[in-house]
Design an enzyme around this catalytic site. Structure first.
Site, PDB file in Angstrom:
ATOM      1  N   ARG A 104       0.848  -1.197   0.000  1.00 11.97           N
ATOM      2  CA  ARG A 104       0.000   0.000   0.000  1.00 11.97           C
ATOM      3  C   ARG A 104       0.872   1.231   0.000  1.00 11.97           C
ATOM      4  O   ARG A 104       1.723   1.379   0.873  1.00 11.97           O
ATOM      5  CB  ARG A 104      -0.863  -0.031   1.265  1.00 11.97           C
ATOM      6  CG  ARG A 104      -2.251   0.416   1.023  1.00 11.97           C
ATOM      7  CD  ARG A 104      -3.199   0.125   2.156  1.00 11.97           C
ATOM      8  NE  ARG A 104      -2.712   0.215   3.526  1.00 11.97           N
ATOM      9  CZ  ARG A 104      -3.442   0.694   4.529  1.00 11.97           C
ATOM     10  NH1 ARG A 104      -4.644   1.149   4.297  1.00 11.97           N
ATOM     11  NH2 ARG A 104      -2.973   0.701   5.746  1.00 11.97           N
ATOM     12  N   THR A 108      -0.983   7.537  -0.830  1.00 11.06           N
ATOM     13  CA  THR A 108      -2.267   7.478  -1.542  1.00 11.06           C
ATOM     14  C   THR A 108      -3.142   6.326  -1.072  1.00 11.06           C
ATOM     15  O   THR A 108      -4.332   6.266  -1.396  1.00 11.06           O
ATOM     16  CB  THR A 108      -2.022   7.294  -3.050  1.00 11.06           C
ATOM     17  OG1 THR A 108      -1.356   6.027  -3.227  1.00 11.06           O
ATOM     18  CG2 THR A 108      -1.156   8.399  -3.632  1.00 11.06           C
ATOM     19  N   ASP A 200      -1.588  -2.531  13.163  1.00 15.45           N
ATOM     20  CA  ASP A 200      -1.053  -3.070  11.911  1.00 15.45           C
ATOM     21  C   ASP A 200      -0.840  -4.573  12.065  1.00 15.45           C
ATOM     22  O   ASP A 200       0.030  -5.018  12.818  1.00 15.45           O
ATOM     23  CB  ASP A 200       0.273  -2.376  11.568  1.00 15.45           C
ATOM     24  CG  ASP A 200       0.761  -2.789  10.187  1.00 15.45           C
ATOM     25  OD1 ASP A 200       0.973  -3.990   9.957  1.00 15.45           O
ATOM     26  OD2 ASP A 200       0.907  -1.904   9.323  1.00 15.45           O
ATOM     27  N   ASP A 203       2.757  -5.924  11.196  1.00 20.38           N
ATOM     28  CA  ASP A 203       3.747  -5.581  12.225  1.00 20.38           C
ATOM     29  C   ASP A 203       3.548  -6.412  13.492  1.00 20.38           C
ATOM     30  O   ASP A 203       4.507  -6.861  14.111  1.00 20.38           O
ATOM     31  CB  ASP A 203       3.665  -4.085  12.573  1.00 20.38           C
ATOM     32  CG  ASP A 203       4.356  -3.223  11.518  1.00 20.38           C
ATOM     33  OD1 ASP A 203       5.144  -3.768  10.727  1.00 20.38           O
ATOM     34  OD2 ASP A 203       4.082  -2.015  11.485  1.00 20.38           O
TER      35      ASP A 203
HETATM   36  N1  URA Z   1      -4.011  -2.848   7.703  1.00 15.65           N
HETATM   37  C1  URA Z   1      -3.748  -3.199   8.985  1.00 15.65           C
HETATM   38  O1  URA Z   1      -2.876  -4.020   9.278  1.00 15.65           O
HETATM   39  N2  URA Z   1      -4.495  -2.594   9.956  1.00 15.65           N
HETATM   40  C2  URA Z   1      -5.453  -1.705   9.693  1.00 15.65           C
HETATM   41  O2  URA Z   1      -6.095  -1.218  10.619  1.00 15.65           O
HETATM   42  C3  URA Z   1      -5.704  -1.367   8.341  1.00 15.65           C
HETATM   43  C4  URA Z   1      -4.968  -1.948   7.363  1.00 15.65           C
END
Ligand code: URA
Length: 209
Positions: A104, A108, A200, A203
């Site tokens: 991603r 953007t 995330d 992560d």
């Molecule tokens: N990707 C993630 O890992 N967490 C989110 O909240 C949104 C996209």
């Protein structure tokens, strides 16, 4: 129109609570995601076709059921999707696994495909696309389009948590795709995080950041 199924099994919901908790460390987070993926696989395979066969038990012949040979393919979206594969393979060990790599753009939020490797017979398989977080829906939308372009006919999408915005994007772009979730959350924030979400997923799974 594709359906949205929120798998509200108590075990899934209990484990999801600890997955969301910011105090949960990498090891436990990984184990919990694995367990929830396995439980979700149980629910998602509920309607697989079965056929009857005759089985000799020690005492008699019985008409029993076996899976009717529907071929399954798992397609995790890299990298967070990887965290759900092993749990699913615990229940569906013969499934083949393809990979789609998307990142991603942080500015953007647009997804870009950098890797794709799939089983050769995806047109004959029931494919389950796996992405723990359905946020803007951009990655899953593009991954599903890539699979369709290469001949996939039957696709389901499996996520831990979705934002309503992401669900709408998939319903609009791929109305034939059923979506399976552990939770449908409130909204996205301005950075594209799901609220309340879990942060995330990549992560937290891999201990990065
Ligand atoms: N990707 C993630 O890992 N967490 C989110 O909240 C949104 C996209």
């Amino acid at each position: 129109m594709g359906n949205v199924f929120v798998l509200d099994h108590p075990l899934i919901q209990h484990k999801l609570t600890y997955i969301r908790d910011k105090r949960t460390g990498t090891k436990e987070f990984r184990e919990l995601v694995d367990e929830v993926a396995m439980l979700m696989a149980f629910e998602i395979t509920r309607n697989l076709p079965v056929q009857e066969i005759d089985t000799e038990t020690p005492v008699t012949t019985a008409t029993t059921k076996v899976l009717a040979g529907k071929k399954i393919g798992l397609v995790p979206i890299l990298r967070a999707g990887l965290g759900m594969v092993d749990g699913m393979l615990d229940l569906i060990p013969a499934a083949k696994v393809g990979h789609v790599g998307l990142y991603r753009d942080p500015e953007t939020l647009t997804p870009h495909e950098y890797y794709i490797k799939l089983p050769s017979d995806i047109d004959e398989r029931e494919l389950i696309v796996i992405d723990p977080m359905l946020a803007t829906g951009g990655s899953a939308k593009d991954a599903i389009a890539s699979l369709k372009k290469r001949g996939a006919k039957n696709i389901r999408l499996m996520c831990l948590i979705a934002a309503p915005e992401g669900v709408e994007v998939i319903k609009e772009a791929h109305p034939d795709v059923d979506i399976y979730l552990a939770a449908l959350d409130e909204k996205l924030d301005e950075k594209g995080y799901i609220i309340p979400g879990l942060g995330d997923a990549g992560d937290r799974l891999f201990g990065t950041k």
